[in-house]
Design a protein around this motif. Structure first.
Motif, PDB file in Angstrom:
ATOM      1  N   ALA A  27       0.870  -1.242   0.091  1.00  0.00           N
ATOM      2  CA  ALA A  27       0.063   0.097   0.005  1.00  0.00           C
ATOM      3  C   ALA A  27       0.858   1.306   0.111  1.00  0.00           C
ATOM      4  O   ALA A  27       0.800   1.956   0.757  1.00  0.00           O
ATOM      5  CB  ALA A  27      -0.675   0.076   1.171  1.00  0.00           C
ATOM      6  N   ALA A  28       1.713   1.609  -1.192  1.00  0.00           N
ATOM      7  CA  ALA A  28       2.595   2.592  -1.160  1.00  0.00           C
ATOM      8  C   ALA A  28       1.811   3.937  -1.107  1.00  0.00           C
ATOM      9  O   ALA A  28       0.898   3.921  -1.765  1.00  0.00           O
ATOM     10  CB  ALA A  28       3.297   2.351  -2.365  1.00  0.00           C
ATOM     11  N   GLY A  29       2.278   4.898  -0.259  1.00  0.00           N
ATOM     12  CA  GLY A  29       1.717   6.003  -0.188  1.00  0.00           C
ATOM     13  C   GLY A  29       0.559   6.141   0.657  1.00  0.00           C
ATOM     14  O   GLY A  29      -0.152   7.185   0.613  1.00  0.00           O
ATOM     15  N   VAL A  30       0.093   5.083   1.296  1.00  0.00           N
ATOM     16  CA  VAL A  30      -1.119   5.092   2.165  1.00  0.00           C
ATOM     17  C   VAL A  30      -0.758   4.909   3.591  1.00  0.00           C
ATOM     18  O   VAL A  30       0.058   4.120   3.744  1.00  0.00           O
ATOM     19  CB  VAL A  30      -2.143   4.017   1.390  1.00  0.00           C
ATOM     20  CG1 VAL A  30      -3.385   3.809   2.465  1.00  0.00           C
ATOM     21  CG2 VAL A  30      -2.442   4.028   0.098  1.00  0.00           C
ATOM     22  N   VAL A  31      -1.433   5.623   4.486  1.00  0.00           N
ATOM     23  CA  VAL A  31      -1.254   5.675   5.898  1.00  0.00           C
ATOM     24  C   VAL A  31      -2.059   4.337   6.278  1.00  0.00           C
ATOM     25  O   VAL A  31      -3.364   4.435   5.998  1.00  0.00           O
ATOM     26  CB  VAL A  31      -1.714   6.879   6.636  1.00  0.00           C
ATOM     27  CG1 VAL A  31      -1.524   6.735   8.089  1.00  0.00           C
ATOM     28  CG2 VAL A  31      -0.640   8.094   6.066  1.00  0.00           C
ATOM     29  N   LEU A  32      -1.557   3.535   6.791  1.00  0.00           N
ATOM     30  CA  LEU A  32      -2.183   2.253   7.338  1.00  0.00           C
ATOM     31  C   LEU A  32      -2.274   2.226   8.832  1.00  0.00           C
ATOM     32  O   LEU A  32      -1.393   2.497   9.449  1.00  0.00           O
ATOM     33  CB  LEU A  32      -1.378   1.009   6.783  1.00  0.00           C
ATOM     34  CG  LEU A  32      -1.259   0.819   5.173  1.00  0.00           C
ATOM     35  CD1 LEU A  32      -0.231  -0.452   4.987  1.00  0.00           C
ATOM     36  CD2 LEU A  32      -2.601   0.599   4.753  1.00  0.00           C
ATOM     37  N   PRO A  33      -3.375   1.448   9.340  1.00  0.00           N
ATOM     38  CA  PRO A  33      -3.550   1.146  10.756  1.00  0.00           C
ATOM     39  C   PRO A  33      -2.512   0.259  11.189  1.00  0.00           C
ATOM     40  O   PRO A  33      -1.754  -0.686  10.353  1.00  0.00           O
ATOM     41  CB  PRO A  33      -4.883   0.666  10.883  1.00  0.00           C
ATOM     42  CG  PRO A  33      -5.178   0.226   9.537  1.00  0.00           C
ATOM     43  CD  PRO A  33      -4.477   1.025   8.533  1.00  0.00           C
ATOM     44  N   SER A  34      -2.211   0.070  12.430  1.00  0.00           N
ATOM     45  CA  SER A  34      -1.232  -0.890  13.073  1.00  0.00           C
ATOM     46  C   SER A  34      -2.023  -2.258  12.973  1.00  0.00           C
ATOM     47  O   SER A  34      -3.469  -2.257  12.822  1.00  0.00           O
ATOM     48  CB  SER A  34      -1.039  -0.439  14.221  1.00  0.00           C
ATOM     49  OG  SER A  34      -2.121  -0.586  15.326  1.00  0.00           O
ATOM     50  N   LEU A  35      -1.442  -3.175  13.161  1.00  0.00           N
ATOM     51  CA  LEU A  35      -2.298  -4.671  13.029  1.00  0.00           C
ATOM     52  C   LEU A  35      -3.190  -4.673  14.261  1.00  0.00           C
ATOM     53  O   LEU A  35      -4.081  -5.278  14.428  1.00  0.00           O
ATOM     54  CB  LEU A  35      -1.091  -5.763  13.271  1.00  0.00           C
ATOM     55  CG  LEU A  35      -1.460  -7.103  13.372  1.00  0.00           C
ATOM     56  CD1 LEU A  35      -2.398  -7.681  12.104  1.00  0.00           C
ATOM     57  CD2 LEU A  35      -0.441  -8.190  13.355  1.00  0.00           C
ATOM     58  N   LYS A  36      -2.851  -3.978  15.311  1.00  0.00           N
ATOM     59  CA  LYS A  36      -3.610  -4.096  16.575  1.00  0.00           C
ATOM     60  C   LYS A  36      -5.054  -3.230  16.355  1.00  0.00           C
ATOM     61  O   LYS A  36      -5.818  -3.558  16.967  1.00  0.00           O
ATOM     62  CB  LYS A  36      -2.733  -3.400  17.825  1.00  0.00           C
ATOM     63  CG  LYS A  36      -3.375  -3.362  18.948  1.00  0.00           C
ATOM     64  CD  LYS A  36      -2.704  -2.843  20.284  1.00  0.00           C
ATOM     65  CE  LYS A  36      -1.823  -1.886  20.157  1.00  0.00           C
ATOM     66  NZ  LYS A  36      -0.971  -1.512  20.962  1.00  0.00           N
ATOM     67  N   SER A  37      -4.713  -2.185  15.554  1.00  0.00           N
ATOM     68  CA  SER A  37      -5.856  -1.193  15.621  1.00  0.00           C
ATOM     69  C   SER A  37      -7.023  -1.678  14.316  1.00  0.00           C
ATOM     70  O   SER A  37      -8.132  -1.199  14.212  1.00  0.00           O
ATOM     71  CB  SER A  37      -5.475   0.193  15.559  1.00  0.00           C
ATOM     72  OG  SER A  37      -4.706   0.391  14.527  1.00  0.00           O
ATOM     73  N   GLY A  38      -6.078  -2.170  13.363  1.00  0.00           N
ATOM     74  CA  GLY A  38      -6.848  -2.508  12.179  1.00  0.00           C
ATOM     75  C   GLY A  38      -7.371  -3.919  11.629  1.00  0.00           C
ATOM     76  O   GLY A  38      -7.978  -3.818  10.990  1.00  0.00           O
ATOM     77  N   TYR A  39      -6.956  -5.046  12.751  1.00  0.00           N
ATOM     78  CA  TYR A  39      -7.666  -6.296  12.530  1.00  0.00           C
ATOM     79  C   TYR A  39      -8.945  -6.595  13.215  1.00  0.00           C
ATOM     80  O   TYR A  39      -9.030  -6.339  14.406  1.00  0.00           O
ATOM     81  CB  TYR A  39      -6.557  -7.248  13.087  1.00  0.00           C
ATOM     82  CG  TYR A  39      -6.880  -8.842  12.845  1.00  0.00           C
ATOM     83  CD1 TYR A  39      -6.674  -9.193  11.673  1.00  0.00           C
ATOM     84  CD2 TYR A  39      -7.570  -9.221  13.865  1.00  0.00           C
ATOM     85  CE1 TYR A  39      -6.992 -10.574  11.692  1.00  0.00           C
ATOM     86  CE2 TYR A  39      -7.901 -10.530  13.667  1.00  0.00           C
ATOM     87  CZ  TYR A  39      -7.666 -11.442  12.566  1.00  0.00           C
ATOM     88  OH  TYR A  39      -8.039 -12.579  12.503  1.00  0.00           O
TER      89      TYR A  39
END
Length: 209
Positions: free
Chosen positions: A52-64
């Motif tokens: 996901a280049a250029g995209v701010v991603l959530p952490s594994l803890k907050s996004g799963y």
């Protein structure tokens, strides 16, 4: 029951449930080292940078988000690879509760739990979360990524290779097990389908071993 209507994230309830039953024992040095490495994954982006280049991603803890699932015991004549075989099993939403029960059940010593899902369903991520959530006071967890260990090695050698990759230390499985001092040993084998595709290696009896 008050949390059933809420979205569940990152198997957090597994940790809470097991800590409520914890022996509060002092974990072994190996258990602490492995657990610390697995817990560190919780704060990393849920996808690798290349996905996901250029995209701010959530952490594994907050996004799963804990997925719905089905469970069926496998007996002679079962067809777990057949979608229709799963139809009688109810869809469940209590994954954390199920896993906490499964990890503390005597049945866990008798047979493996096999996680099935379509490619991209989140099987590998599930093993990351569970490895991070099992308390090191009562569990010694080794997550073995089968594509990263020798495909032609036996199961014990693959486990030992995963421990070395995670901690940087060479140790035998018997030494690790003895050092656990009563903690439940949990081995997660991630990527069994990829292991089966390894060229020139037969794994027809892998689950038995």
């Amino acid at each position: 029951q008050a949390t059933r209507a809420q979205v569940r994230y990152a198997l957090s309830e597994v940790q809470a449930l097991l800590r409520s039953m914890s022996s509060a024992a002092t974990p072994s040095a190996a258990a602490r080292a492995l657990s610390a490495m697995y817990r560190a994954l919780l704060d990393r982006p849920i996808l690798s940078d290349g996905d996901a280049a250029g995209v701010v991603l959530p952490s594994l803890k907050s996004g799963y988000v804990d997925p719905d699932f089905r469970v069926r015991p496998v007996r002679t004549g079962a067809r777990p690879a057949d979608e229709e075989w799963w139809a009688p099993a109810l869809v469940r939403t209590d994954l954390s509760t199920y896993l906490a029960g499964a990890m503390t059940s005597p049945a866990a010593w008798a047979a493996p739990i096999v996680v099935l899902g379509q490619p991209g369903a989140g099987k590998s991520v599930l093993t990351k979360l569970l490895a991070a959530r099992l308390p090191d006071t009562d569990f010694l967890v080794v997550r073995v990524v089968l594509r990263e260990v020798p495909a032609d090695a036996d199961v014990q050698d693959q486990i030992e290779a995963a421990v070395r990759a995670a901690t940087g230390e060479r140790t035998s499985w018997p030494e690790l097990a003895r050092a656990a001092d009563g903690a439940q040993l949990v081995v997660m084998l991630d990527g069994f389908d990829e292991l089966l595709q390894a060229t020139g290696v037969s794994h027809s009896d892998y689950l038995v071993r």
